[in-house]
Design an enzyme around this catalytic site. Sequence first.
Site, PDB file in Angstrom:
ATOM      1  N   GLU A  96       0.824  -1.183   0.000  1.00  0.00           N
ATOM      2  CA  GLU A  96       0.000   0.000   0.000  1.00  0.00           C
ATOM      3  C   GLU A  96       0.871   1.249   0.000  1.00  0.00           C
ATOM      4  OE1 GLU A  96      -2.966  -0.342   2.983  1.00  0.00           O
ATOM      5  OE2 GLU A  96      -3.772  -2.089   1.932  1.00  0.00           O
ATOM      6  N   CYS A 161       3.419   8.408   1.088  1.00  0.00           N
ATOM      7  CA  CYS A 161       3.908   7.487   2.118  1.00  0.00           C
ATOM      8  C   CYS A 161       4.120   6.135   1.449  1.00  0.00           C
ATOM      9  CB  CYS A 161       2.866   7.391   3.229  1.00  0.00           C
ATOM     10  SG  CYS A 161       3.262   6.149   4.486  1.00  0.00           S
ATOM     11  N   CYS A 168       5.389  -7.042   7.411  1.00  0.00           N
ATOM     12  CA  CYS A 168       6.406  -6.550   8.344  1.00  0.00           C
ATOM     13  C   CYS A 168       6.713  -7.638   9.368  1.00  0.00           C
ATOM     14  CB  CYS A 168       5.901  -5.294   9.063  1.00  0.00           C
ATOM     15  SG  CYS A 168       7.192  -4.504  10.068  1.00  0.00           S
ATOM     16  N   CYS A 172       4.841  -5.186  16.137  1.00  0.00           N
ATOM     17  CA  CYS A 172       4.310  -4.231  17.103  1.00  0.00           C
ATOM     18  C   CYS A 172       2.843  -4.595  17.370  1.00  0.00           C
ATOM     19  CB  CYS A 172       4.416  -2.817  16.553  1.00  0.00           C
ATOM     20  SG  CYS A 172       6.114  -2.361  16.198  1.00  0.00           S
ATOM     21  N   CYS A 175      -0.242  -2.653  15.665  1.00  0.00           N
ATOM     22  CA  CYS A 175      -0.171  -2.329  14.227  1.00  0.00           C
ATOM     23  C   CYS A 175      -0.785  -3.443  13.390  1.00  0.00           C
ATOM     24  CB  CYS A 175       1.280  -2.096  13.826  1.00  0.00           C
ATOM     25  SG  CYS A 175       1.468  -1.729  12.073  1.00  0.00           S
ATOM     26  N   GLY A 219       6.095  -2.237   6.441  1.00  0.00           N
ATOM     27  CA  GLY A 219       7.466  -2.749   6.519  1.00  0.00           C
ATOM     28  C   GLY A 219       8.388  -1.908   7.371  1.00  0.00           C
ATOM     29  N   GLU A 220       9.565  -2.451   7.635  1.00  0.00           N
ATOM     30  CA  GLU A 220      10.585  -1.769   8.427  1.00  0.00           C
ATOM     31  C   GLU A 220      11.756  -1.463   7.480  1.00  0.00           C
ATOM     32  OE1 GLU A 220      11.278  -0.313  11.356  1.00  0.00           O
ATOM     33  OE2 GLU A 220      13.260  -0.088  10.458  1.00  0.00           O
ATOM     34  N   SER A 249      11.143   6.305   8.845  1.00  0.00           N
ATOM     35  CA  SER A 249      10.788   5.960  10.221  1.00  0.00           C
ATOM     36  C   SER A 249      11.214   4.527  10.513  1.00  0.00           C
ATOM     37  CB  SER A 249       9.277   6.108  10.405  1.00  0.00           C
ATOM     38  OG  SER A 249       8.892   5.666  11.690  1.00  0.00           O
ATOM     39  N   SER A 272      10.256   5.282  16.099  1.00  0.00           N
ATOM     40  CA  SER A 272       8.994   4.938  16.766  1.00  0.00           C
ATOM     41  C   SER A 272       9.294   4.534  18.199  1.00  0.00           C
ATOM     42  CB  SER A 272       8.299   3.793  16.020  1.00  0.00           C
ATOM     43  OG  SER A 272       7.957   4.225  14.723  1.00  0.00           O
ATOM     44  N   LEU A 273       8.992   5.428  19.119  1.00  0.00           N
ATOM     45  CA  LEU A 273       9.328   5.203  20.528  1.00  0.00           C
ATOM     46  C   LEU A 273       8.204   4.396  21.201  1.00  0.00           C
ATOM     47  CD1 LEU A 273      11.430   5.902  22.682  1.00  0.00           C
ATOM     48  CD2 LEU A 273      10.206   8.030  23.104  1.00  0.00           C
ATOM     49  N   ASN A 274       7.029   4.987  21.234  1.00  0.00           N
ATOM     50  CA  ASN A 274       5.802   4.273  21.617  1.00  0.00           C
ATOM     51  C   ASN A 274       5.696   3.792  23.063  1.00  0.00           C
ATOM     52  OD1 ASN A 274       4.922   4.673  19.055  1.00  0.00           O
ATOM     53  ND2 ASN A 274       5.521   2.679  18.291  1.00  0.00           N
ATOM     54  N   ASN A 348      -4.863   4.459  15.872  1.00  0.00           N
ATOM     55  CA  ASN A 348      -5.854   4.213  14.834  1.00  0.00           C
ATOM     56  C   ASN A 348      -6.311   2.775  15.018  1.00  0.00           C
ATOM     57  OD1 ASN A 348      -5.666   6.748  13.399  1.00  0.00           O
ATOM     58  ND2 ASN A 348      -3.610   6.098  12.800  1.00  0.00           N
ATOM     59  N   CYS A 391      -1.908   5.498   9.871  1.00  0.00           N
ATOM     60  CA  CYS A 391      -0.765   4.782  10.441  1.00  0.00           C
ATOM     61  C   CYS A 391      -1.207   3.489  11.087  1.00  0.00           C
ATOM     62  CB  CYS A 391      -0.151   5.596  11.585  1.00  0.00           C
ATOM     63  SG  CYS A 391       0.984   6.830  11.081  1.00  0.00           S
TER      64      CYS A 391
HETATM   65  N1  SAH Z   1       8.355   0.202  10.644  1.00  0.00           N
HETATM   66  C1  SAH Z   1       8.536   1.607  10.700  1.00  0.00           C
HETATM   67  C2  SAH Z   1       7.728   2.324   9.658  1.00  0.00           C
HETATM   68  C3  SAH Z   1       6.228   2.224   9.862  1.00  0.00           C
HETATM   69  S1  SAH Z   1       5.743   3.806  10.355  1.00  0.00           S
HETATM   70  C4  SAH Z   1       8.301   2.115  12.099  1.00  0.00           C
HETATM   71  O1  SAH Z   1       7.851   1.341  12.929  1.00  0.00           O
HETATM   72  O2  SAH Z   1       8.605   3.253  12.393  1.00  0.00           O
HETATM   73  C5  SAH Z   1       4.326   3.642  11.052  1.00  0.00           C
HETATM   74  C6  SAH Z   1       4.150   4.545  12.267  1.00  0.00           C
HETATM   75  O3  SAH Z   1       2.822   4.302  12.666  1.00  0.00           O
HETATM   76  C7  SAH Z   1       5.053   4.148  13.418  1.00  0.00           C
HETATM   77  O4  SAH Z   1       5.444   5.241  14.168  1.00  0.00           O
HETATM   78  C8  SAH Z   1       4.123   3.269  14.243  1.00  0.00           C
HETATM   79  O5  SAH Z   1       4.498   3.269  15.593  1.00  0.00           O
HETATM   80  C9  SAH Z   1       2.789   3.922  14.006  1.00  0.00           C
HETATM   81  N2  SAH Z   1       1.649   3.024  14.172  1.00  0.00           N
HETATM   82  C10 SAH Z   1       1.625   1.701  14.021  1.00  0.00           C
HETATM   83  N3  SAH Z   1       0.421   1.214  14.291  1.00  0.00           N
HETATM   84  C11 SAH Z   1      -0.377   2.267  14.606  1.00  0.00           C
HETATM   85  C12 SAH Z   1      -1.742   2.415  14.953  1.00  0.00           C
HETATM   86  N4  SAH Z   1      -2.574   1.364  15.016  1.00  0.00           N
HETATM   87  N5  SAH Z   1      -2.190   3.654  15.192  1.00  0.00           N
HETATM   88  C13 SAH Z   1      -1.378   4.721  15.096  1.00  0.00           C
HETATM   89  N6  SAH Z   1      -0.090   4.640  14.756  1.00  0.00           N
HETATM   90  C14 SAH Z   1       0.416   3.427  14.523  1.00  0.00           C
END
Ligand code: SAH
Length: 406
Positions: A96, A161, A168, A172, A175, A219-220, A249, A272-274, A348, A391
């Site tokens: 996508e 994007c 992936c 996470c 995701c 993907g990463e 990212s 992506s800290l999270n 999301n 995202c």
């Molecule tokens: N693999 C990379 C690139 C993907 S970026 C990475 O992890 O950074 C996607 C971004 O969306 C990341 O910051 C991830 O943490 C965020 N993301 C993933 N799932 C999400 C969700 N359900 N809602 C909001 N953001 C999300």
Amino acid sequence: MEDSSQIALLGLDRGELASLVESLGEPAYRAKQLREAVYRQRVESVEEISTFSQPLRLKLVEKGVAIGLPRIEQRFVSQDGTVRYLIGFADGQSVETLWMPEGDDGEAGDGSEAGLEAESSLQSTAAAEAAVSSGGAYGPAGRRALSKRSNRSSSGRSTICISSQVGCAVDCQFCLTALLGVKRNLTAGEIVGQVCAVLKDQRVSPPEDRINLVFMGMGEPFLNYDNFVKAARLLVEEVGIAERRMTVSTAGIVPRIHDFGLEKIRPKLAISLNASNDELRTRLMPLNKKWNLEMLMAAARAYPLRTREWITFEYVLLGGVNDEPENAREIAELLRGIRCKVNLIALNPGPGIEFTTPDAERVVAFQTILREAGIPAFVRRPRGRDIYAACGQLKRTVEIATAPAP
Ligand code: SAH
């Protein structure tokens, strides 16, 4: 459909095209014509290379040379103007790719990540925040305002994007893409090809049209490092997208953050800290077992930032899980002394995802703590949620029904 014996021109750099032309016994200037045709005109077939004579085009075809432009298999258009493309490759796999039209302050690129326009992006981000804090971006008024924006723009700053892998492997927990597992890496040509296909479909052309690019799709990127780096170079050198308008990212592949800092051509870095501590991060992002916060922060501190560059930290807010005031204070501590900003993303939602989206007030409260600690923090406006384009919602979507029209 191309068979595997074909040579795709998309993905070849200047030197590789020169060697190809030489191996065909053609004069060197043909390589420049190929670069023009493939990356600037974005032709779909060898037949369309107008600077080549008919016999020369035939010769290319006989040698198995093809363009390799991926096919747009499906388009979903969101109420906010975001377009989610399903883009298919020669082996039948697909990813996508998103088009987020002008004025994007949110989701995967607020301009301040990809550009150097700190002032204007701060202002427009503030406007987006106001919408979020009043519930506007989620509600009907917000949607009306957003849908007024034009879908095609030559003066705005649209964002593409792109994906770097089919699926992936990082897993996470919040995701949707993670549910797919990883099918394969994309080639450099397939990464660049997504951009070419979307530019063509939107009838825009950099550098005349300002395009931001984020490697934030499926993907990463740092687990497909060489192809990602080559794609970024081709996008700068051949397609004409400014390096400062690109952001990659990563979920935090620490050794690659070190490598990336040494690249000659490199997009801006987002991490992506999270989560604000190891226990939480390991639960949400299992890769934290391998590269924990101490290692990640050491890499971030050592990262060689250029003038007026900063690291963006993304933080997905999960209701009741990582959105407590204490988490915000822990982040402020972690990020102390790093030239950075934080992009807060309210979850999301999606099928199979067990977490909830925090209220707008909670998001703002979290942001306020960071700001009071001196950390620029922004709330990303969700884009294209109604079509699963936001995202963490990218998951080859033929499998997922789109929301009904308003
Ligand atoms: N693999 C990379 C690139 C993907 S970026 C990475 O992890 O950074 C996607 C971004 O969306 C990341 O910051 C991830 O943490 C965020 N993301 C993933 N799932 C999400 C969700 N359900 N809602 C909001 N953001 C999300």
